[in-house]
Scaffold this active site. Structure first.
Site, mmCIF file in Angstrom:
data_model
loop_
_atom_site.group_PDB
_atom_site.id
_atom_site.type_symbol
_atom_site.label_atom_id
_atom_site.label_comp_id
_atom_site.label_asym_id
_atom_site.label_seq_id
_atom_site.Cartn_x
_atom_site.Cartn_y
_atom_site.Cartn_z
ATOM 1 C CG HIS A 12 -1.791 1.135 1.418
ATOM 2 N ND1 HIS A 12 -3.097 1.164 0.990
ATOM 3 C CD2 HIS A 12 -1.550 2.336 1.985
ATOM 4 C CE1 HIS A 12 -3.632 2.346 1.293
ATOM 5 N NE2 HIS A 12 -2.715 3.075 1.901
ATOM 6 C CD GLU A 13 1.912 3.309 3.800
ATOM 7 O OE1 GLU A 13 2.060 4.405 3.235
ATOM 8 O OE2 GLU A 13 0.944 3.056 4.547
ATOM 9 C CG HIS A 33 0.107 6.145 -0.600
ATOM 10 N ND1 HIS A 33 -1.064 6.628 -1.123
ATOM 11 C CD2 HIS A 33 -0.227 5.603 0.606
ATOM 12 C CE1 HIS A 33 -2.069 6.380 -0.275
ATOM 13 N NE2 HIS A 33 -1.584 5.748 0.774
ATOM 14 C CD GLU A 49 -5.161 6.192 1.842
ATOM 15 O OE1 GLU A 49 -4.771 5.054 2.147
ATOM 16 O OE2 GLU A 49 -4.387 7.159 1.729
HETATM 17 ZN ZN ZN Z 1 -2.656 5.099 2.361
#
Ligand code: ZN
Length: 257
Positions: free
Chosen positions: A126-127, A130, A189
């Protein structure tokens, strides 16, 4: 006023880009390397635990995910492996973050909710997503866009009554908060969830761990850290979306010999 309009059209001209995989069009007009250097300076001030035995694990999983993500890094956003910095942050809040330029923070309080390598891969996938999607720069661009819009409104209503002026300013401010910034955060997100799931699977981790992790994480009490605020996809939406992307993620898994 004219200067502002010219500035805006110039920004729009340089700003249109697309996120990898999802193809979502993005408005970015800040220099990624500038945002990265601001981030590096913030990162250097954080209280880290360099002697923590779990750091090697976080770094290993993180770099495997970065390598898996690189295939989709058409814009060359991801720094080379040697430039990534992974740190365990001395903070009991269950949180993790990634900054432009490849600075990854994993709070010490996160480990109890992420006991397996697959769980850590969910978070790092997830990171890293980003970073590859330049969400940091996009967020900075949005805030700057809002500031410019406010200046335009201020300039345009210079000769109007105070009442008109304040109504205008409120419209810009409120519009910005509820119309632009929050939905963008939600889309960031979801995008990070989606790409993170593909990258972790491609790196050889089990993507089924993702909906399970978020479901488990949603049940913990207490205040949510910034990365998991209520502006983000609601927990049930997040879990449902992840389940929907699982077949796509499983197809990314390396074939067993
Ligand atoms: Zn996030």
């Amino acid at each position: 006023m004219r200067t502002f309009l010219l500035l805006l059209s110039a920004l729009a001209f340089v700003g249109c880009q697309n996120a990898p995989i999802t193809g979502r069009s993005q408005f970015i007009f800040v220099d990624e390397s500038e945002v990265a250097s601001m981030s590096a300076s913030e990162f250097s001030k954080m209280k880290k635990l360099p002697g923590d035995k779990r750091l090697a694990k976080v770094k290993e999983i993180g770099l495997r995910i970065v390598a898996a993500a690189r295939r989709d890094d058409k814009a060359g956003v991801l720094p080379p492996s040697s430039k990534w910095e992974f740190a365990i942050i001395d903070d009991k809040t269950p949180n993790a973050f990634a900054m432009p330029g490849g600075k990854i923070g994993f709070n010490s309080g996160m480990f109890q909710y992420a006991p397996t390598d697959d769980d850590i891969a969910v978070i790092l996938g997830h990171e890293v997503s980003h970073v590859i999607c330049r969400h940091g720069s996009e967020r900075v661009s949005q805030s700057m866009g809002v500031a410019i819009a406010a200046s335009i409104a201020d300039e345009a209503t210079k000769n109007s009554s105070t009442k008109t002026r304040s109504a205008w300013m409120a419209a810009v401010g409120v519009g910005a908060q509820y119309g632009i910034l929050l939905p963008f955060s939600r889309s960031h997100e979801s995008e990070a969830d989606h790409l993170g799931l593909l990258f972790m699977a491609r790196a050889g981790y089990n993507p089924d761990a993702a909906p399970a992790f978020w479901d488990r994480f949603s049940k913990i009490g207490g205040a949510r850290p910034p990365e998991f605020l209520s502006t983000h996809p609601s927990d049930s939406t997040r879990v449902k979306q992840l389940q929907g992307w699982l077949p796509e993620a499983r197809a990314q898994m390396p074939r067993q010999p």
